[in-house]
Design an enzyme around this catalytic site. Structure first.
Site, mmCIF file in Angstrom:
data_model
loop_
_atom_site.group_PDB
_atom_site.id
_atom_site.type_symbol
_atom_site.label_atom_id
_atom_site.label_comp_id
_atom_site.label_asym_id
_atom_site.label_seq_id
_atom_site.Cartn_x
_atom_site.Cartn_y
_atom_site.Cartn_z
ATOM 1 N N SER A 60 0.837 -1.205 0.000
ATOM 2 C CA SER A 60 0.000 0.000 0.000
ATOM 3 C C SER A 60 0.871 1.253 0.000
ATOM 4 O O SER A 60 1.607 1.502 -0.955
ATOM 5 C CB SER A 60 -0.950 -0.042 1.191
ATOM 6 O OG SER A 60 -1.938 0.968 1.085
ATOM 7 N N ASP A 95 -9.610 -4.705 -5.189
ATOM 8 C CA ASP A 95 -9.043 -3.575 -4.465
ATOM 9 C C ASP A 95 -9.399 -2.272 -5.180
ATOM 10 O O ASP A 95 -9.242 -2.181 -6.405
ATOM 11 C CB ASP A 95 -7.522 -3.746 -4.400
ATOM 12 C CG ASP A 95 -6.831 -2.637 -3.620
ATOM 13 O OD1 ASP A 95 -7.524 -1.796 -3.024
ATOM 14 O OD2 ASP A 95 -5.580 -2.626 -3.612
ATOM 15 N N HIS A 99 -7.879 -5.353 0.088
ATOM 16 C CA HIS A 99 -6.688 -4.527 0.256
ATOM 17 C C HIS A 99 -6.159 -4.743 1.675
ATOM 18 O O HIS A 99 -6.899 -4.761 2.640
ATOM 19 C CB HIS A 99 -7.067 -3.057 0.052
ATOM 20 C CG HIS A 99 -5.920 -2.111 0.160
ATOM 21 N ND1 HIS A 99 -5.183 -1.706 -0.930
ATOM 22 C CD2 HIS A 99 -5.379 -1.477 1.226
ATOM 23 C CE1 HIS A 99 -4.246 -0.867 -0.547
ATOM 24 N NE2 HIS A 99 -4.333 -0.708 0.760
#
Length: 855
Positions: free
Chosen positions: A464, A754, A784
């Protein structure tokens, strides 16, 4: 079982043809791809089951009657209406969404994901409808409960219909092949406006996580219950144990009332600030939860927190080792300060117990990982090192939250892992985290003997926000001319931090872990748009805090138990909206909340605010002039910090020195000539803006006869269009091509469901278009942040292993030729000793022609 789709792109020697291949080591144990469902059969089954149940409950000779039965009939009929409108749209998307894939071997993009979510919702309705048809005559059949289930999925289907319409708008307005609407006005602004007003509670109640693999749904439901319970006790200023305990005892009502949970979840995600999310996400950092995670994770010999002092040092240039460049410590916003790291190693290796390293160790109040008195056996240094940057939206978490999978990686790779605890926003916004991560990477290269590493192979890994930092750290390494990492593993990276709309980002309306309102707050905090730091609370003694927490705990337990029992016994209980108002609004204005005490101003705090303001000013304005080396004034520390900040040679702060990211410099923004038949098929699915949208006061985004469900309270969507968001070091997807050329091989692991899937697909396309080695792997049915959930299911563990395998590919790839290893820097922005263009071009051909360049 999750599905994994992956591909490695590399260029043949002397040609522009791209080879495609699959990594058989992982996919041989898994299914080759997602199951292709017959759209016509799905809709036919849906119509049949809805019609049969509607006929039965509509008051036939043997059918039940009453309000609950009528609710069920209305839900079935409404589902049929939505399905009739959705069927041609789904069939249309199925015919054209392959044009937006990264590659024929990688069927993944936001349009596919939206269609998959709709199909998943339809299959859930069919399954629930067949259950009702099989059990509706049983004496144990609960009509009201099943009516509530069908109403929830009916609401979800209505909202998904709205999202598909917005996706059709994207098809109409976007250039060919692009998944992003490339402006923050127009359609992007319309999406934000619709997100702020559309109802989202149905996705957080009974339907939470319906699109993900079944094994992960109980975890998501627990997270939802925990979040709303935590939100109820937020700002009571209890200790961490007090908030957790109060949340535990008051969570019952949210467990038995999904509608209440959904409404409260929607209220929290739409209105609470970034400090709430920072506090909630950091719950995993508490000693109790961290201890439980440590007991269930792999055991390692070394797990030591380090605090590296801010000292400048020199590194040799990759192009000419006889020359060096000075690496200065981070200075943005808060001045020079130590950089926090964590060293994890499955074995105690030479150098990891040296006095120099132990002098940097910081105590965490827990057991010591190394036994210094027994003189344990030391293993030789490893040829591999993983430098890890954790996720958390740039605002939360540390390496401690990510320990479980990092320990597993260290064991499986038999290599040490150095995880960087970079400073977090909003207290330390961009570019502080990037400065610290780059400094930590250079420090690791300089001090490899302290880390149990020979200095041979190094891989950057992050998830991320950490994936973003992996790429931008490499871009900065190119700019400085220092050694580049041998490769990057970026899991579901955030490569575009602007408010551009894309089909996968439409999923943020329903994603329980990444709602758009929360994401926008995190990104605004990272960009320095939210400069308000949470006020400190007056500290009280431990005894008084325990007394207060105990009193509040007993009160909440007594009240929660009473309400729970009453709600079960009273058939005419208050509706969810009434309970929500009494619970939520009362919590935020709780009389037990202690007022915050303003902190006394000091010279240092004033200096920090001055530094932060100056840094933000440098980031948002284009300054003129040349940069000079910083001068250190020992007599006046404040003067030293200010001089370092304003005059320090920093290409990130001096935005005028960065190359402009113009449309012609960004390859995928260019419209290319396409087959007319392809344009025709896409135009058949795309829809133009409805008539009347020009009315600026009350624009209509949806066609006549349809309107999605609306929320009772608008979300606070404050999205800034500052140029900071388009800085290449913040949004690498917008970096000009010459800043991407020369990056190391990048392995991207993305999630099909996601909201940031399109970030990964488009970034992989950009890298491929400029000839950079890149692989893209897409895992299905996981949310995610699956790395943080790696201990909770078989599917998340398998996905974590996929990331580990990508790191291993970096370490085991064929050695590059000596010329390439000597001169890997291809583009520079500011520093001296830049490479000649001819040498760069020659090197580029060698890089992409080698088999090991893109394993």
């Amino acid at each position: 079982m999750i599905h994994i789709r992956n591909m490695a792109s590399r260029r043949k020697s002397g040609s522009g043809v791209l080879e495609k291949g699959a990594n058989g080591r992982r996919t041989s144990k898994l299914k080759d791809g997602p199951i292709v469902m017959d759209t016509k059969a799905v809709f036919t089954a849906l119509y049949e089951v809805c019609e049969e149940n509607a006929t039965f409950f509509s008051g036939g000779p043997k059918g039940p009657t009453g309000d609950a039965a009528q609710r069920l009939v209305d839900a079935m009929q409404t589902i049929q209406k939505h399905a009739c409108s959705l069927e041609p749209v789904i069939s249309g998307f199925a015919a054209i969404y392959h044009h937006f894939d990264f590659d024929p071997h990688i069927p993944a993009n936001g349009y596919r994901s939206l269609v998959k979510v709709v199909r998943c919702c339809l299959l859930h309705i069919i399954h629930k409808g067949r259950y009702i048809a099989s059990n509706r005559r049983s004496i144990f059949f609960r009509v009201a409960h099943n009516a509530g289930e069908m109403e929830a999925y009916c609401s979800a289907l209505c909202q998904l219909r709205a999202l598909l319409y917005l996706a059709q708008r994207l098809l109409h307005d976007n250039s060919h092949g692009s998944l992003f609407f490339q402006e923050e006005t127009g359609l992007s602004q319309s999406f934000l406006r619709e997100y702020a007003s559309m109802h989202k509670g149905c996705f957080y109640g009974r339907c939470v996580g319906f699109q993900f693999t079944p094994s992960i749904r109980p975890c998501l439901q627990s997270i939802a219950i925990g979040l709303v319970s935590f939100g109820e006790n937020y700002k009571k200023h209890q200790s961490g144990i007090g908030v957790a305990a109060s949340s535990f005892f008051t969570s019952g009502k949210f467990a038995i009332d999904p509608e209440l949970r959904g409404q409260e979840y929607e209220r929290i995600t739409q209105n609470l600030d970034v400090h709430f999310w920072k506090t909630f996400w950091n719950v995993t950092e508490t000693e109790v939860l961290a201890g439980l995670a440590s007991m269930t994770s792999a055991q390692v010999k070394v797990n030591r927190a380090l605090s590296v002092p801010p000292v400048s040092f020199d590194l040799p240039l990759a192009a000419d080792p006889t020359h060096s460049v000075t690496i200065s410590p981070p200075v943005a916003h808060i001045g020079p300060g130590p950089v926090q790291m964590r060293l994890i190693s499955n074995e105690l290796r030479e150098g990891q117990d040296s006095e120099k390293l132990l002098a940097m160790a910081r105590s965490e109040g827990g057991p010591i990982s190394l036994s210094l008195g027994l003189k344990p056996k030391k293993s030789p240094p490893s040829p591999w090192l993983v430098v890890h940057y954790h996720g958390g939206g740039f605002v939360a978490q540390t390496s401690k939250s990510h320990e479980p999978y990092l320990k597993s990686w260290s064991q499986d790779l038999n290599a040490p892992v150095l995880s960087v605890d970079y400073s977090l926003a909003p207290e330390a916004p961009f570019p502080r985290a990037l400065e610290e991560c780059f400094y930590a990477y250079c420090w690791a290269i300089k001090n490899h003997n302290l880390l149990g590493w020979t200095g041979e192979r190094v891989c950057l890994a992050g998830d991320s926000a950490g994936g973003n930092l992996c790429v931008t750290v490499s871009m900065r390494a190119v700019a400085h001319g220092v050694r580049l990492p041998d490769g990057i593993m970026a899991a579901y990276p955030a490569t575009l931090l602007t408010a551009y709309a894309s089909p996968s980002r439409l999923l943020s309306l329903m994603d329980p872990l990444l709602p758009l309102s929360v994401l926008s707050r995190c990104l605004s905090a990272y960009a320095g748009m939210d400069l308000q730091v949470e006020k400190q609370v007056e500290k009280v003694s431990t005894l008084s805090m325990v007394k207060r927490d105990t009193a509040l705990l007993l009160r909440d337990f007594r009240q929660g138990a009473s309400n729970w029992i009453h709600s079960l016994l009273d058939p005419n209980r208050a509706n969810a909206d009434t309970v929500r108002k009494s619970v939520s609004d009362g919590t935020l204005t709780s009389p037990h909340s202690e007022p915050s005490v303003p902190v006394a101003s000091s010279d240092f705090s004033g200096m920090t605010e001055s530094l932060k303001s100056q840094t933000c000013q440098n980031l948002t304005t284009h300054t003129e002039g040349t940069s000079t080396s910083s001068s250190h004034n020992k007599a006046n520390p404040t003067s030293t910090y200010t001089t370092t900040l304003t005059d320090h040679h920093n290409p990130i702060l001096n935005t005028a020195l960065l190359p402009e990211s113009k449309p012609e410099d960004v390859s995928f923004f260019l419209s290319k000539e396409v087959d007319p038949s392809v344009s025709s098929s896409i135009s058949a699915v795309a829809v133009p803006p409805p008539e009347g949208e020009e009315d600026s006061e009350n624009p209509r985004e949806f066609p006549e006869g349809f309107e999605p469900l609306r929320s009772e309270q608008l979300a606070e969507m404050k999205v800034d269009s500052s140029p900071i968001f388009r800085n290449p070091y913040m949004s690498p997807l917008l970096a000009p091509d010459n800043m991407l050329i020369g990056l190391p091989p990048i392995h991207i692991v993305a999630c099909a469901l996601d909201p940031m899937l399109d970030d990964s697909v488009m970034f992989a396309k950009r890298l491929r278009n400029v000839g950079q080695p890149v692989t893209l792997c897409v895992v299905d049915d996981l949310p995610h942040g699956f790395l943080s959930l790696s201990q909770l299911s078989k599917e998340t563990r398998e996905a974590s292993n996929v990331c580990m395998e990508r790191i291993k590919e970096v370490f085991t790839m064929k050695d590059p030729p000596p010329e390439m290893r000597k001169h890997r820097k291809l583009e520079r922005t500011n520093h001296g000793a830049s490479a000649a263009k001819g040498a760069s071009s020659k090197l580029f051909q060698r890089t992409t022609s080698k088999d090991g360049g893109a394993q």
